[in-house]
Design a protein around this motif. Structure first.
Motif, PDB file in Angstrom:
ATOM      1  N   ARG A 103      34.063  11.097  -5.440  1.00 38.29           N
ATOM      2  CA  ARG A 103      32.608  10.985  -5.522  1.00 38.29           C
ATOM      3  C   ARG A 103      32.225   9.540  -5.828  1.00 38.29           C
ATOM      4  O   ARG A 103      31.318   8.967  -5.209  1.00 38.29           O
ATOM      5  N   GLN A 107      24.874  11.189  -6.751  1.00 39.60           N
ATOM      6  CA  GLN A 107      24.959  11.114  -8.208  1.00 39.60           C
ATOM      7  C   GLN A 107      24.528  12.385  -8.887  1.00 39.60           C
ATOM      8  O   GLN A 107      24.775  12.580 -10.062  1.00 39.60           O
ATOM      9  N   LYS A 158      26.928  17.304 -14.692  1.00 40.28           N
ATOM     10  CA  LYS A 158      28.229  17.418 -15.364  1.00 40.28           C
ATOM     11  C   LYS A 158      28.183  16.738 -16.719  1.00 40.28           C
ATOM     12  O   LYS A 158      28.700  17.232 -17.694  1.00 40.28           O
ATOM     13  N   LYS A 163      25.301  15.685  -9.067  1.00 38.88           N
ATOM     14  CA  LYS A 163      26.190  16.564  -9.820  1.00 38.88           C
ATOM     15  C   LYS A 163      26.662  15.904 -11.087  1.00 38.88           C
ATOM     16  O   LYS A 163      26.876  16.543 -12.084  1.00 38.88           O
ATOM     17  N   GLN A 164      26.813  14.578 -10.972  1.00 38.96           N
ATOM     18  CA  GLN A 164      27.365  13.836 -12.114  1.00 38.96           C
ATOM     19  C   GLN A 164      26.503  13.995 -13.344  1.00 38.96           C
ATOM     20  O   GLN A 164      26.999  14.193 -14.429  1.00 38.96           O
ATOM     21  N   ILE A 205      30.041   6.852  -3.616  1.00 37.61           N
ATOM     22  CA  ILE A 205      28.892   6.130  -4.156  1.00 37.61           C
ATOM     23  C   ILE A 205      29.058   4.634  -3.912  1.00 37.61           C
ATOM     24  O   ILE A 205      28.146   3.959  -3.428  1.00 37.61           O
TER      25      ILE A 205
END
Lengths: 432, 434
Positions: free
Chosen positions: B403, A422, A428, A424-425, B407
């Motif tokens: 991604r 999670q 971002k 990088k999210q 997850i």
């Protein structure tokens, strides 16, 4: 524990607890002078022993609490006071020109007067254990003798000198000695005493063994047919038959599971690296994919540990019980024979109406034998049932534990991956 | 995704959540496609049904149709719930739509359809197209396809697409009327031909290579995963045998019986739990498959670039040779080896009238040629520009989606581990009571 004391054997007469020096407080100087035949000193790590005779797992985090246990007075187990502690430890390979074999250190601590010293430490090999068991069987035919691990291993299939095999065997031998030491009758057997304390086992008894064996064989194949087998012994026989079946089934299931798990493991070992090679040509996704690869790899290791543990700890115990039951069935057969002999003799006497003398001595002897046998067997049976219950409770909870540990390891791996995925999210999200 | 207790972010705006089912696979990126259709219309593939009818060769056949439901999103009337429009479509019609889009928008990375036949199956899963599980997963995949098209900055405004969603009858005819079929055939031929491009755009060459690698690695991943799923199934199911033998064993025991019996039930539960686990994992596999097919779409775009580039280069080459011919004819020198040159050498020069005619022809051809080069150049530039925009969009989408997939995969594994811990703890409790 109510063990029916056979009239034939001399009892040591146990001392009251106040007179018994605590076994673990023995002075160092009183250590056995029996040298380790092959490896003097034996600098190997000594297994710690709990007061009730079971070894302490020093690798476990609870070992410090077990250490505390050592310093406390031993607990009464089933109302018995323990005055004899034995362990089997420190396997070592011995290579000679003639052969290669493993010896184990057998340590004894005792306060019994039957023993000259309070402590002994000597080395024995499997042959010696086998000798002991045979002597016990022949000298105590009315009792259930605990089993030994399998004698023969197929060369080429099993590595007799691998760490796993030797350790499995050591555990089984340790269990064997402990069961004998716990037995109110067997533990006083002279051969057992010799095994624990004598520098050289007088194996010349091998010849005598053969003739004695011949006699006991005669016991079993005496050709007498028992007429009125008491219900309880019939029930025992039936139970043992069914129980053996179930054990066999469980063994097969466990083996199948291990096989399937091993094949699953093989696939996992191919699966993980694919994520790695994928990550090599991704930018943004490089870290997440590497992370997944690492995770799968961790799970693979955990699975490998699980299958190894099951092979080493679970299956051997099952097999041991199957052997145990085999020998128990033999004892039941012997009992039948003794009873049959008595019945036959009794019948012969009854039909000799004309003689009308009192019952001859040998018939009385037979009757005694039957009653003795039955009493011993019953007592041993109860003890066996108790042990069996404990053993299987331990075995199955152990199996559960191993599986729980496996899943916990995997869980930890995947949970630690989530924040990485999670990461990088969030970054971002902020820039958006 | 049926992930209990853990919210999986699917959309930006909650009002777009499909109301009928939870097993939607799509994870939309938070893009500002302000004008895309999806912002104005709710779309879903709600149901699947079996139909029988006569096919083109008048034979009886059974096929599946899917119900497409749409509803306008009216910002003004947020309170009301306007009625759903719906129509039925079969898989072949989806294929037709996609082929149309491929031909009409060659620069776009066109979203893929779910697989035609079940591949990468592990043994328990049926490879039968009529199998209800397959049909259900296909329904989800088709919905996914529509949502992706509807959120594409260019594709979403296509008329044929809109009609696909709203006009049940006569849609097929409308598509064919566009004449895309002819373009489709020539396009297919061209794409399958082998040709060498002298100056491909480096970025496209790299993208094509990336597409190849992605396709290869995802195929491998899906293959191994399917095998692993097979094995995992075996591990769990064999534990069910413990249930049976513990039950039998408990019958011959006194005190141990109860503990064994209840432990056996937990072993049964453990064995049964694998079905759900693997069904969830199948969703993950579907997400990977989408990108496996997306990789192909990507490669198609790169290939198309090569084609346009090639055609430009051919046009340039053609023009150059024509100009050269013109020069030779005008000056009388033969520099290039040509059959004309040879024959004129062997059989003598042409008459001045013939030469004049030829020069005139060449001039026209050169004029046309220059026109063509100009056109093709423009085409090439145009293509490179729009294709690269879409490729960038695709890259971002891919990174986001994959991604998210990883997850949710991790979450799945966590859930599986927790279930395992629970079952074995329960069993342990029972064993302790033995």
């Amino acid at each position: 524990m109510s063990a029916g004391t056979p009239r034939a054997l001399a009892s040591s007469g146990q001392k009251p607890i106040q007179d018994i020096r605590h076994p673990l407080s023995a002075e160092e100087s009183a250590l056995s002078r029996s040298p380790d035949v092959l490896h003097p000193g034996g600098a190997g790590e000594r297994d710690l022993i709990l007061p009730n005779g079971t070894p302490v797992d020093t690798s476990s985090p609870t070992s410090s609490s077990s250490l505390l246990n050592r310093l406390q007075l031993d607990d009464d187990l089933d109302g018995e006071t323990r005055d004899l502690f034995v362990t089997v430890e420190d396997p070592k390979k011995h290579v000679s020109t003639m052969e290669t074999y493993i010896t184990y250190r057998v340590c004894t601590k005792t306060t019994r007067t039957e023993f000259d010293l309070p402590e002994y430490s000597l080395r024995r090999r499997y042959q010696d254990f086998d000798w002991l068991r045979n002597k016990l069987e022949e000298s105590q035919p009315t009792h259930l003798i605990p089993p030994l691990p399998e004698k023969f291993v197929m060369k080429g299939v099993v590595d007799r000198f691998s760490e796993e095999f030797v350790e499995t065997r050591r555990k089984a031998l340790d269990k064997f000695l402990k069961r004998v030491a716990d037995h109110p009758v067997l533990s006083f057997n002279e051969h057992f005493n010799a095994f624990l304390s004598a520098k050289d086992l007088n194996k010349r008894q091998g010849l005598a063994l053969l003739t004695k064996m011949g006699e006991s064989v005669k016991y079993v194949t005496g050709g007498y047919k028992v007429r009125a087998r008491p219900v309880e012994f019939a029930a025992m026989g039936d139970y043992l038959d069914l129980f053996t079946q179930k054990l066999g089934t469980i063994d097969r299931i466990a083996q199948r599971i291990i096989k399937e798990q091993s094949e699953f493991l093989m696939e996992l070992r191919e699966y993980g690296p694919v994520y790695s090679s994928w990550s090599s040509f991704e930018e943004d996704l490089h870290d997440p994919l590497e992370g997944v690869s690492g995770c799968v790899s961790n799970c693979s290791s955990a699975l490998e540990e699980l299958t190894e543990d099951m092979s080493e700890d679970f299956l051997p115990v099952l097999r041991e019980y199957v052997l145990y039951i085999e020998s128990m069935k033999n004892v039941l057969k012997k009992r039948d024979q003794v009873q049959a002999e008595y019945e036959t003799k009794l019948e012969a006497v009854v039909f000799r109406e004309d003689k009308k003398t009192s019952v001859p001595a040998d018939v009385e002897k037979c009757q005694d034998r039957v009653e003795c046998f039955n009493a011993d067997l019953k007592a041993d049976w109860d003890r066996w049932e108790n042990n069996k219950r404990q053993d299987f409770r331990q075995l199955l909870t152990g199996m559960s534990d191993k599986n729980i540990q496996y899943y916990e390891k995997c869980l930890a791996a995947w949970e630690s991956l989530i924040p990485l995925l999670q990461d990088k999210q969030e970054a971002k999200g902020e820039t958006n | 995704m049926r992930v209990s207790g853990v919210p999986v972010v699917k959309w930006d705006k909650p009002e777009f959540l499909p109301t009928h089912t939870v097993s939607s696979v799509l994870i939309l990126p938070h893009h500002d496609n302000i004008n895309c259709l999806l912002k104005k219309m709710e779309i879903s593939v709600a149901e699947a049904e079996k139909r029988t009818g006569k096919n083109a060769v008048n034979m009886q056949e059974t096929y599946t149709v899917y119900l497409i439901e749409t509803r306008p999103v009216d910002a003004a009337s947020e309170g009301t719930n306007p009625a759903l429009d719906s129509l039925w479509r079969r898989y072949s019609e989806f294929e037709l739509l996609r082929n149309y889009l491929l031909v009409t928008y060659p620069f776009a990375v066109v979203p893929p359809l779910p697989e035609k036949r079940a591949e990468f199956v592990w043994h328990k899963l049926s490879a039968d197209n009529m199998d209800p599980d397959f049909v259900e997963r296909r329904r989800v995949g088709l919905e996914n396809f529509l949502l992706r098209v509807a959120s594409h900055p260019v594709l979403s405004s296509d008329k044929i697409f809109y009609l696909f969603l709203t006009e049940e009858n006569g849609w097929k005819e409308t598509v064919f009327e566009t004449g895309f079929q002819a373009k489709a055939d020539s396009r297919l031929k061209a794409l399958n031909a082998t040709f060498r491009v002298k100056n491909p755009d480096k970025r496209f060459a790299e993208m094509k290579h990336y597409g190849d690698e992605l396709q290869s690695v995802i195929s491998q991943l899906l293959r191994v995963r399917a095998r692993a799923a097979d094995r995992l199934y075996g591990v769990y199911k064999v534990h069910g045998n413990y249930g049976r033998v513990f039950s039998e064993w408990s019958a011959i025991e006194k005190e141990m019986g109860d503990g064994l019996q209840s432990a056996g039930h937990h072993m049964d539960a453990y064995a049964a739990s694998v079905d759900d686990i693997l069904e969830e994992e199948e969703h993950y596999a579907d997400q990977l498959k989408e990108y496996l097919f997306y990789a192909d779409a990507l490669r198609t775009v790169c290939r198309k670039h090569e084609l346009t580039q090639y055609e430009l280069e051919m046009a340039v080459q053609d023009l150059t040779s024509k100009k050269q011919q013109q020069e030779e004819l005008a000056t009388g020198t033969i520099r290039t080896f040509s059959l004309k040159g040879m024959t004129s050498k062997l059989f003598g020069q042409e008459t001045p009238e013939q030469r004049e005619a030829k020069l005139k022809m060449l001039e026209t051809q050169i004029e046309e040629g220059e026109e063509q080069v100009k056109e093709r150049n423009a085409e090439c530039d145009e293509f490179v520009k729009s294709a690269w925009v879409d490729i960038e969009r695709f890259k971002e989408q891919k990174d986001h989606d994959l991604r998210e997939s990883l997850i949710s995969y991790a979450i799945m594994q966590i859930s599986m581990c927790k279930k395992g811990i629970q079952v074995w703890n329960n069993a342990k409790e029972c064993f302790n009571k033995m």
